[in-house]
Design a protein around this motif. Structure first.
Motif, PDB file in Angstrom:
ATOM      1  N   LEU A   1      -3.122  -2.963   9.849  1.00 34.70           N
ATOM      2  CA  LEU A   1      -2.017  -2.012   9.802  1.00 34.70           C
ATOM      3  C   LEU A   1      -2.262  -0.835  10.746  1.00 34.70           C
ATOM      4  CD1 LEU A   1      -1.290  -1.773   5.960  1.00 34.70           C
ATOM      5  CD2 LEU A   1       0.038  -3.008   7.668  1.00 34.70           C
ATOM      6  N   CYS A   2      -1.193  -0.379  11.398  1.00 32.91           N
ATOM      7  CA  CYS A   2      -1.316   0.820  12.217  1.00 32.91           C
ATOM      8  C   CYS A   2      -1.396   2.051  11.308  1.00 32.91           C
ATOM      9  CB  CYS A   2      -0.135   0.928  13.179  1.00 32.91           C
ATOM     10  SG  CYS A   2       1.465   1.133  12.365  1.00 32.91           S
ATOM     11  N   CYS A   3      -1.633   3.226  11.914  1.00 30.59           N
ATOM     12  CA  CYS A   3      -1.816   4.428  11.093  1.00 30.59           C
ATOM     13  C   CYS A   3      -0.505   5.190  10.878  1.00 30.59           C
ATOM     14  CB  CYS A   3      -2.874   5.341  11.708  1.00 30.59           C
ATOM     15  SG  CYS A   3      -2.519   5.851  13.399  1.00 30.59           S
ATOM     16  N   ASN A   4       0.626   4.590  11.238  1.00 32.95           N
ATOM     17  CA  ASN A   4       1.908   5.216  10.965  1.00 32.95           C
ATOM     18  C   ASN A   4       2.075   5.399   9.459  1.00 32.95           C
ATOM     19  OD1 ASN A   4       5.017   5.066  10.388  1.00 32.95           O
ATOM     20  ND2 ASN A   4       4.850   5.533  12.562  1.00 32.95           N
ATOM     21  N   GLU A   5       2.670   6.499   9.058  1.00 31.66           N
ATOM     22  CA  GLU A   5       2.773   6.803   7.622  1.00 31.66           C
ATOM     23  C   GLU A   5       3.615   5.781   6.861  1.00 31.66           C
ATOM     24  OE1 GLU A   5       6.541   9.950   8.065  1.00 31.66           O
ATOM     25  OE2 GLU A   5       4.587  10.648   7.360  1.00 31.66           O
ATOM     26  N   ARG A   6       4.473   5.009   7.553  1.00 30.66           N
ATOM     27  CA  ARG A   6       5.299   3.999   6.883  1.00 30.66           C
ATOM     28  C   ARG A   6       4.618   2.634   6.843  1.00 30.66           C
ATOM     29  NH1 ARG A   6       9.407   2.386   9.414  1.00 30.66           N
ATOM     30  NH2 ARG A   6       8.853   3.193  11.464  1.00 30.66           N
ATOM     31  N   ALA A   7       3.413   2.515   7.403  1.00 30.93           N
ATOM     32  CA  ALA A   7       2.785   1.198   7.528  1.00 30.93           C
ATOM     33  C   ALA A   7       2.485   0.577   6.169  1.00 30.93           C
ATOM     34  CB  ALA A   7       1.514   1.311   8.356  1.00 30.93           C
ATOM     35  N   ALA A   8       1.726   1.260   5.350  1.00 27.95           N
ATOM     36  CA  ALA A   8       1.352   0.728   4.029  1.00 27.95           C
ATOM     37  C   ALA A   8       2.324   1.267   2.983  1.00 27.95           C
ATOM     38  CB  ALA A   8      -0.083   1.103   3.691  1.00 27.95           C
ATOM     39  N   ASN A   9       3.588   0.859   3.088  1.00 28.81           N
ATOM     40  CA  ASN A   9       4.561   1.349   2.118  1.00 28.81           C
ATOM     41  C   ASN A   9       4.589   0.446   0.889  1.00 28.81           C
ATOM     42  OD1 ASN A   9       5.966  -0.886   2.979  1.00 28.81           O
ATOM     43  ND2 ASN A   9       7.869   0.198   3.465  1.00 28.81           N
ATOM     44  N   ALA A  10       5.399   0.815  -0.074  1.00 23.04           N
ATOM     45  CA  ALA A  10       5.411   0.083  -1.344  1.00 23.04           C
ATOM     46  C   ALA A  10       5.865  -1.360  -1.163  1.00 23.04           C
ATOM     47  CB  ALA A  10       6.318   0.805  -2.343  1.00 23.04           C
ATOM     48  N   ALA A  11       6.858  -1.587  -0.300  1.00 23.33           N
ATOM     49  CA  ALA A  11       7.371  -2.949  -0.111  1.00 23.33           C
ATOM     50  C   ALA A  11       6.298  -3.863   0.467  1.00 23.33           C
ATOM     51  CB  ALA A  11       8.591  -2.913   0.813  1.00 23.33           C
ATOM     52  N   THR A  12       5.522  -3.364   1.410  1.00 22.62           N
ATOM     53  CA  THR A  12       4.459  -4.174   2.008  1.00 22.62           C
ATOM     54  C   THR A  12       3.336  -4.417   1.012  1.00 22.62           C
ATOM     55  OG1 THR A  12       4.994  -3.295   4.201  1.00 22.62           O
ATOM     56  CG2 THR A  12       2.836  -4.325   3.938  1.00 22.62           C
ATOM     57  N   MET A  13       2.949  -3.373   0.269  1.00 21.15           N
ATOM     58  CA  MET A  13       1.870  -3.533  -0.707  1.00 21.15           C
ATOM     59  C   MET A  13       2.267  -4.450  -1.854  1.00 21.15           C
ATOM     60  SD  MET A  13      -0.404  -0.092  -1.136  1.00 21.15           S
ATOM     61  CE  MET A  13       0.797   1.188  -0.872  1.00 21.15           C
ATOM     62  N   ARG A  14       3.537  -4.459  -2.197  1.00 19.55           N
ATOM     63  CA  ARG A  14       3.985  -5.298  -3.318  1.00 19.55           C
ATOM     64  C   ARG A  14       3.726  -6.779  -3.040  1.00 19.55           C
ATOM     65  NH1 ARG A  14       7.109  -3.849  -7.448  1.00 19.55           N
ATOM     66  NH2 ARG A  14       7.794  -1.949  -6.379  1.00 19.55           N
ATOM     67  N   ASP A  15       3.770  -7.175  -1.778  1.00 16.60           N
ATOM     68  CA  ASP A  15       3.551  -8.573  -1.409  1.00 16.60           C
ATOM     69  C   ASP A  15       2.090  -8.877  -1.097  1.00 16.60           C
ATOM     70  OD1 ASP A  15       6.191  -9.179  -1.696  1.00 16.60           O
ATOM     71  OD2 ASP A  15       6.467 -10.014   0.301  1.00 16.60           O
ATOM     72  N   ALA A  16       1.216  -7.877  -1.168  1.00 15.85           N
ATOM     73  CA  ALA A  16      -0.175  -8.047  -0.729  1.00 15.85           C
ATOM     74  C   ALA A  16      -1.065  -8.597  -1.842  1.00 15.85           C
ATOM     75  CB  ALA A  16      -0.740  -6.723  -0.236  1.00 15.85           C
ATOM     76  N   SER A  17      -2.086  -9.339  -1.427  1.00 16.62           N
ATOM     77  CA  SER A  17      -3.114  -9.809  -2.350  1.00 16.62           C
ATOM     78  C   SER A  17      -4.263  -8.825  -2.444  1.00 16.62           C
ATOM     79  CB  SER A  17      -3.654 -11.170  -1.880  1.00 16.62           C
ATOM     80  OG  SER A  17      -2.621 -12.101  -1.750  1.00 16.62           O
ATOM     81  N   MET A  18      -4.387  -7.959  -1.431  1.00 15.89           N
ATOM     82  CA  MET A  18      -5.506  -7.016  -1.385  1.00 15.89           C
ATOM     83  C   MET A  18      -5.207  -5.941  -0.350  1.00 15.89           C
ATOM     84  SD  MET A  18      -9.416  -7.818  -0.161  1.00 15.89           S
ATOM     85  CE  MET A  18      -9.460  -9.300  -1.182  1.00 15.89           C
ATOM     86  N   VAL A  19      -5.690  -4.725  -0.626  1.00 12.94           N
ATOM     87  CA  VAL A  19      -5.696  -3.646   0.365  1.00 12.94           C
ATOM     88  C   VAL A  19      -7.154  -3.290   0.618  1.00 12.94           C
ATOM     89  CG1 VAL A  19      -4.983  -1.293   0.941  1.00 12.94           C
ATOM     90  CG2 VAL A  19      -3.474  -2.761  -0.443  1.00 12.94           C
ATOM     91  N   LEU A  20      -7.566  -3.342   1.875  1.00 12.75           N
ATOM     92  CA  LEU A  20      -8.949  -3.088   2.250  1.00 12.75           C
ATOM     93  C   LEU A  20      -8.976  -1.871   3.165  1.00 12.75           C
ATOM     94  CD1 LEU A  20     -11.636  -4.556   1.649  1.00 12.75           C
ATOM     95  CD2 LEU A  20     -11.352  -5.780   3.803  1.00 12.75           C
ATOM     96  N   ILE A  21      -9.803  -0.875   2.812  1.00 10.51           N
ATOM     97  CA  ILE A  21      -9.833   0.398   3.540  1.00 10.51           C
ATOM     98  C   ILE A  21     -11.228   0.616   4.114  1.00 10.51           C
ATOM     99  CG2 ILE A  21      -9.527   2.893   3.348  1.00 10.51           C
ATOM    100  CD1 ILE A  21      -7.764   2.177   0.800  1.00 10.51           C
ATOM    101  N   PRO A  22     -11.385   0.565   5.438  1.00  5.38           N
ATOM    102  CA  PRO A  22     -12.719   0.736   6.042  1.00  5.38           C
ATOM    103  C   PRO A  22     -13.213   2.173   5.952  1.00  5.38           C
ATOM    104  CG  PRO A  22     -11.192  -0.387   7.529  1.00  5.38           C
ATOM    105  CD  PRO A  22     -10.371   0.207   6.438  1.00  5.38           C
ATOM    106  N   ALA A  23     -14.535   2.316   5.811  1.00  2.00           N
ATOM    107  CA  ALA A  23     -15.178   3.635   5.803  1.00  2.00           C
ATOM    108  C   ALA A  23     -16.482   3.542   6.570  1.00  2.00           C
ATOM    109  CB  ALA A  23     -15.439   4.103   4.371  1.00  2.00           C
ATOM    110  N   ARG A  24     -16.589   4.324   7.644  1.00  2.00           N
ATOM    111  CA  ARG A  24     -17.856   4.389   8.368  1.00  2.00           C
ATOM    112  C   ARG A  24     -18.768   5.409   7.720  1.00  2.00           C
ATOM    113  NH1 ARG A  24     -18.480   1.417  12.760  1.00  2.00           N
ATOM    114  NH2 ARG A  24     -16.652   0.547  13.830  1.00  2.00           N
ATOM    115  N   ALA A  25     -19.874   5.745   8.399  1.00  2.00           N
ATOM    116  CA  ALA A  25     -20.943   6.500   7.749  1.00  2.00           C
ATOM    117  C   ALA A  25     -20.696   8.001   7.670  1.00  2.00           C
ATOM    118  CB  ALA A  25     -22.269   6.240   8.483  1.00  2.00           C
TER     119      ALA A  25
END
Length: 259
Positions: free
Chosen positions: A112-136
């Protein structure tokens, strides 16, 4: 099986987001699952060279986030947010693309891009997982926590339950420190455990860490994917993500049962 959609998200660009998406897609591919990696773009996004698409042995595509709806200027901010959250045009196009590429039983990893509309409710509703990277670094952990909090808020207010995990990107020598910092930040933003009923460690999953030499090989557009160790790590990463996602849903179910 039905189509599985894995969202890899990060506000402020999400350090390591594209590489994490590629590692997950490769791990799923190695499990003999038809897999596609989709890079989300949007109008005005600066075009960059993407070495992952040149070397990754997985089908790679790009799909643009539709332009926002043209709403009346006097519309309230709350109503505008609700409309944009319910905008399912991207996920509808995503399913159509994935159906053509990998079929109804395919696995779809979305960078997903970093646009504020990217991870909206409609997209998340169809998702099996949301993965959020974190560096050190503390700053990048902070952005990961902000992304996690936003994703969980969207789910809570829209009555959605999606496994939401933080993918930790760090050498083994720094992993304990990173988890400690991540845990403190998650608890600081969620003192009443409304976003996360369990312990912070329960939402963290290790991403295969690539050293500078390996990254330089990748960015020179030379394949890194035939390395047996990396292949084993990616396969284990995909397996661990599924296991941790199941544990996350169990944690949420137990929390609901305690209410």
């Amino acid at each position: 099986m039905t189509m599985q959609i894995y969202l890899v998200a990060g506000l402020n660009g999400g350090g390591g987001r594209s590489l994490t998406a590629a590692l997950l897609a490769y791990g799923l591919h190695l499990q003999d699952r038809p897999t596609i990696l989709v890079r989300q773009t949007y109008h005005g996004l600066l075009s960059t060279i993407e070495p992952l698409e040149a070397t990754l042995p997985v089908t790679c595509c790009e799909l643009m986030l539709p332009a926002p709806y043209a709403l009346p200027s006097d519309l309230s901010a709350g109503l505008a947010t609700m409309i944009h959250s319910a905008d399912a045009r991207f996920v509808t196009a995503l399913r159509e693309m994935a159906m053509a590429e990998v079929g109804k039983d395919g696995h779809v990893v979305v960078d997903l891009c970093c646009n504020e509309r990217a991870a909206n409710a409609a997209t998340m509703r169809d998702a099996s997982m949301v993965l959020i990277p974190a560096r050190a670094s503390v700053l990048e952990i902070d952005w990961a926590v902000r992304t996690f909090a936003r994703a969980r808020d969207v789910q809570r207010y829209r009555d959605i339950a999606v496994p939401t995990l933080i993918a930790t990107i760090v050498p083994d020598s720094g992993r304990t420190h990173q988890i400690d910092v991540l845990g403190r930040m998650l608890r600081d933003c969620d003192p009443h455990r409304e976003l996360l009923p369990g312990e912070p460690r329960e939402v963290a999953i290790e991403v295969p860490f690539l050293d500078e030499s390996t990254l330089m090989t990748l960015f020179d557009e030379r394949s890194i994917w035939q390395d047996p160790l990396l292949s084993a790590q990616c396969r284990a990463f995909a397996t661990a993500a599924a296991v941790r996602a199941d544990a996350f849903m169990l944690m949420l179910a137990e929390d609901d049962g305690d209410l």
